[in-house]
Design an enzyme around this catalytic site. Sequence first.
Site, PDB file in Angstrom:
ATOM      1  N   PRO A 132       0.817  -1.217   0.000  1.00  0.00           N
ATOM      2  CA  PRO A 132       0.000   0.000   0.000  1.00  0.00           C
ATOM      3  C   PRO A 132       0.853   1.271   0.000  1.00  0.00           C
ATOM      4  O   PRO A 132       0.500   2.261  -0.626  1.00  0.00           O
ATOM      5  CB  PRO A 132      -0.822  -0.119   1.285  1.00  0.00           C
ATOM      6  N   GLY A 135       5.392   1.427  -4.486  1.00  0.00           N
ATOM      7  CA  GLY A 135       5.342   0.703  -5.759  1.00  0.00           C
ATOM      8  C   GLY A 135       6.674   0.880  -6.463  1.00  0.00           C
ATOM      9  O   GLY A 135       7.449  -0.054  -6.623  1.00  0.00           O
ATOM     10  N   ARG A 284     -17.041   7.166 -42.129  1.00  0.00           N
ATOM     11  CA  ARG A 284     -17.723   8.366 -41.649  1.00  0.00           C
ATOM     12  C   ARG A 284     -17.525   9.506 -42.652  1.00  0.00           C
ATOM     13  O   ARG A 284     -16.389   9.802 -43.051  1.00  0.00           O
ATOM     14  CB  ARG A 284     -17.128   8.767 -40.292  1.00  0.00           C
ATOM     15  N   GLU A 379       4.760  -2.381 -14.298  1.00  0.00           N
ATOM     16  CA  GLU A 379       6.192  -2.729 -14.487  1.00  0.00           C
ATOM     17  C   GLU A 379       7.078  -1.482 -14.474  1.00  0.00           C
ATOM     18  O   GLU A 379       8.116  -1.443 -15.129  1.00  0.00           O
ATOM     19  CB  GLU A 379       6.442  -3.483 -15.811  1.00  0.00           C
ATOM     20  N   ALA A 382       6.762   5.772 -16.248  1.00  0.00           N
ATOM     21  CA  ALA A 382       7.657   6.421 -17.220  1.00  0.00           C
ATOM     22  C   ALA A 382       8.863   7.030 -16.510  1.00  0.00           C
ATOM     23  O   ALA A 382      10.001   6.940 -16.997  1.00  0.00           O
ATOM     24  CB  ALA A 382       6.886   7.497 -17.979  1.00  0.00           C
TER      25      ALA A 382
HETATM   26  C1  LIG Z   1      -3.717  -2.574 -12.553  1.00  0.00           C
HETATM   27  C2  LIG Z   1      -2.412  -2.704 -11.847  1.00  0.00           C
HETATM   28  C3  LIG Z   1      -1.801  -3.959 -11.736  1.00  0.00           C
HETATM   29  C4  LIG Z   1      -0.610  -4.105 -11.028  1.00  0.00           C
HETATM   30  N1  LIG Z   1      -0.063  -5.362 -10.888  1.00  0.00           N
HETATM   31  C5  LIG Z   1       1.008  -5.517 -10.055  1.00  0.00           C
HETATM   32  C6  LIG Z   1       1.514  -6.834  -9.771  1.00  0.00           C
HETATM   33  O1  LIG Z   1       1.039  -7.839 -10.308  1.00  0.00           O
HETATM   34  N2  LIG Z   1       2.512  -6.961  -8.848  1.00  0.00           N
HETATM   35  C7  LIG Z   1       3.081  -5.880  -8.241  1.00  0.00           C
HETATM   36  O2  LIG Z   1       4.004  -6.053  -7.435  1.00  0.00           O
HETATM   37  N3  LIG Z   1       2.651  -4.613  -8.526  1.00  0.00           N
HETATM   38  C8  LIG Z   1       1.627  -4.405  -9.414  1.00  0.00           C
HETATM   39  N4  LIG Z   1       1.157  -3.141  -9.687  1.00  0.00           N
HETATM   40  C9  LIG Z   1       1.764  -1.999  -8.999  1.00  0.00           C
HETATM   41  C10 LIG Z   1       2.608  -1.138  -9.918  1.00  0.00           C
HETATM   42  O3  LIG Z   1       3.812  -1.801 -10.213  1.00  0.00           O
HETATM   43  C11 LIG Z   1       2.813   0.212  -9.203  1.00  0.00           C
HETATM   44  O4  LIG Z   1       1.561   0.860  -9.161  1.00  0.00           O
HETATM   45  C12 LIG Z   1       3.838   1.052  -9.914  1.00  0.00           C
HETATM   46  O5  LIG Z   1       5.125   0.502  -9.789  1.00  0.00           O
HETATM   47  C13 LIG Z   1       3.848   2.490  -9.360  1.00  0.00           C
HETATM   48  O6  LIG Z   1       3.931   2.484  -7.977  1.00  0.00           O
HETATM   49  P1  LIG Z   1       2.911   3.383  -7.099  1.00  0.00           P
HETATM   50  O7  LIG Z   1       1.560   3.134  -7.612  1.00  0.00           O
HETATM   51  O8  LIG Z   1       3.183   3.099  -5.678  1.00  0.00           O
HETATM   52  O9  LIG Z   1       3.302   4.867  -7.433  1.00  0.00           O
HETATM   53  P2  LIG Z   1       4.449   5.692  -6.671  1.00  0.00           P
HETATM   54  O10 LIG Z   1       5.700   4.913  -6.612  1.00  0.00           O
HETATM   55  O11 LIG Z   1       3.881   6.229  -5.408  1.00  0.00           O
HETATM   56  O12 LIG Z   1       4.653   6.897  -7.707  1.00  0.00           O
HETATM   57  C14 LIG Z   1       3.725   7.991  -7.801  1.00  0.00           C
HETATM   58  C15 LIG Z   1       4.266   8.955  -8.865  1.00  0.00           C
HETATM   59  O13 LIG Z   1       5.540   9.468  -8.471  1.00  0.00           O
HETATM   60  C16 LIG Z   1       6.504   9.172  -9.488  1.00  0.00           C
HETATM   61  N5  LIG Z   1       7.790   8.877  -8.840  1.00  0.00           N
HETATM   62  C17 LIG Z   1       8.045   7.962  -7.874  1.00  0.00           C
HETATM   63  N6  LIG Z   1       9.352   7.980  -7.558  1.00  0.00           N
HETATM   64  C18 LIG Z   1       9.940   8.905  -8.337  1.00  0.00           C
HETATM   65  C19 LIG Z   1      11.286   9.383  -8.495  1.00  0.00           C
HETATM   66  N7  LIG Z   1      12.314   8.880  -7.783  1.00  0.00           N
HETATM   67  N8  LIG Z   1      11.512  10.371  -9.397  1.00  0.00           N
HETATM   68  C20 LIG Z   1      10.506  10.872 -10.155  1.00  0.00           C
HETATM   69  N9  LIG Z   1       9.214  10.460 -10.060  1.00  0.00           N
HETATM   70  C21 LIG Z   1       8.947   9.493  -9.161  1.00  0.00           C
HETATM   71  C22 LIG Z   1       5.946   7.981 -10.233  1.00  0.00           C
HETATM   72  O14 LIG Z   1       6.488   7.898 -11.552  1.00  0.00           O
HETATM   73  C23 LIG Z   1       4.468   8.305 -10.235  1.00  0.00           C
HETATM   74  O15 LIG Z   1       4.180   9.222 -11.255  1.00  0.00           O
HETATM   75  C24 LIG Z   1      -0.003  -2.967 -10.443  1.00  0.00           C
HETATM   76  C25 LIG Z   1      -0.594  -1.705 -10.591  1.00  0.00           C
HETATM   77  C26 LIG Z   1      -1.779  -1.566 -11.275  1.00  0.00           C
HETATM   78  C27 LIG Z   1      -2.402  -0.194 -11.390  1.00  0.00           C
END
Ligand SMILES: Cc1cc2nc3c(=O)[nH]c(=O)nc-3n(C[C@H](O)[C@H](O)[C@H](O)COP(=O)(O)OP(=O)(O)OC[C@H]3O[C@@H](n4cnc5c(N)ncnc54)[C@H](O)[C@@H]3O)c2cc1C
Length: 401
Positions: A132, A135, A284, A379, A382
């Site tokens: 939670p 990511g 169209r 995965e 960007a």
């Molecule tokens: C539908 C779905 C399926 C998924 N399936 C899986 C799965 O099977 N297994 C699993 O383990 N995970 C899974 N995920 C999780 C996914 O890998 C994460 O959501 C993703 O890695 C981003 O992490 P976060 O959501 O915590 O965002 P955060 O890490 O909180 O990032 C929030 C924002 O801040 C930016 N950011 C973060 N750090 C930096 C930095 N150092 N510099 C600049 N920008 C930064 C990010 O790019 C993003 O824009 C899934 C997610 C979704 C939505």
Amino acid sequence: MARLAQTAGLTDVQQEILSTVRDFVDKEIIPVATELEHRDEYPQAIVDGLKELGLFGLMIPEEYGGLGESLLTYALCVEEIARGWMSVSGIINTHFIVAYMLKQHGTQEQKDHFLPRMAAGDIRGAFSMSEPGLGSDVSAITSKAVKDGDEYVLNGQKMWLTNGGTSSLVAVLVRSDEGHPEGTAPHKSMTTFLVEKEPGFGEVRPGLTIPGKIDKMGYKGVDTTELIMDGLRVPADRVLGGVTGRGFYQMMDGVEVGRVNVAARGCGVAQRAFELGVQYAQQRHTFGKAIAQHQAIQFKLAEMATKVEAAHAMMVNAARKKDSGERNDLEAGMAKYLASEYCKEVVEDAFRIHGGYGFSKEYEIERLYREAPMLLIGEGTAEIQKMIIGRRLLEEYRFQG
Ligand SMILES: Cc1cc2nc3c(=O)[nH]c(=O)nc-3n(C[C@H](O)[C@H](O)[C@H](O)COP(=O)(O)OP(=O)(O)OC[C@H]3O[C@@H](n4cnc5c(N)ncnc54)[C@H](O)[C@@H]3O)c2cc1C
């Protein structure tokens, strides 16, 4: 008919596999995808079909009952499947990552135990790093394993497990301090556990709960869940590779091939969006002619097709690099970044070409419009891809002066 996204140099076997998959997608996936997606229904019949085609074992070595195919073959199949429905490619993606990690890092006993049943699609894999509170920043994982005799006791909460409910094997990354004194770098004190469970929701094994499906804007049909470990006991022989402290590297290896897979998904969804856009533009009419005859729309189609071509070429390059045994983190990061951004842009252009009808649930492009954003996040976002690409470039082009 399809001129775009051709791949030179494929073997006869690869061509045959791809043509079978494309046929399956056209006949069994595209006609039902949108309806199932609107109902958020698990595509059981499609999954059964994929099992029959042997796709769950595509990259698993023949000695374990798989087809022993390359990452390129796999990525091209994923591209075809995502062209039909992205959620279906999600069903095989986590399975593929777990099978790959087992093949690369598992003990012989673990390979013998899991891979044959994974190749048959009887055991299906999910992988779990996110929590939670994190990511992108995997090193901040708080879930913990503590050794107790021949077992480990796992506690913590995981988030966003694709196939969390339908899988029966989850590769879970947790912190395990045993043997790693305080002060050890966070990524060196992480361990991947192979957790077997019953498919379904609720308490699926003592100490392990899958609460239910997360309600998502798109990527429906495939289940995405949380996972709660509360005193979950896992035998020591279910540490991936048999040694603690290697989990971070094992997961990153898995995610690297997963990135090629996400790039392939972006290619497939973008191709479908182009197909829908180019067809609609010729049907169209406005101001006395088909909108495809307006230069502004032709330019849009030209840009879309160019992006489809470029993303496909980068994805193929990244897969071939990994298949050649070389490190492909740079190429996979670039392919994932470019294909997911282009996918979002191509889908948006196809949506615009549809005018108001693109906003109607009767048109397939509405579904694609909700699906494309997932590829910007899964995965690695960007920003994370650009961090990987940037660091790697600085290694390669070190200032010598
Ligand atoms: C539908 C779905 C399926 C998924 N399936 C899986 C799965 O099977 N297994 C699993 O383990 N995970 C899974 N995920 C999780 C996914 O890998 C994460 O959501 C993703 O890695 C981003 O992490 P976060 O959501 O915590 O965002 P955060 O890490 O909180 O990032 C929030 C924002 O801040 C930016 N950011 C973060 N750090 C930096 C930095 N150092 N510099 C600049 N920008 C930064 C990010 O790019 C993003 O824009 C899934 C997610 C979704 C939505």
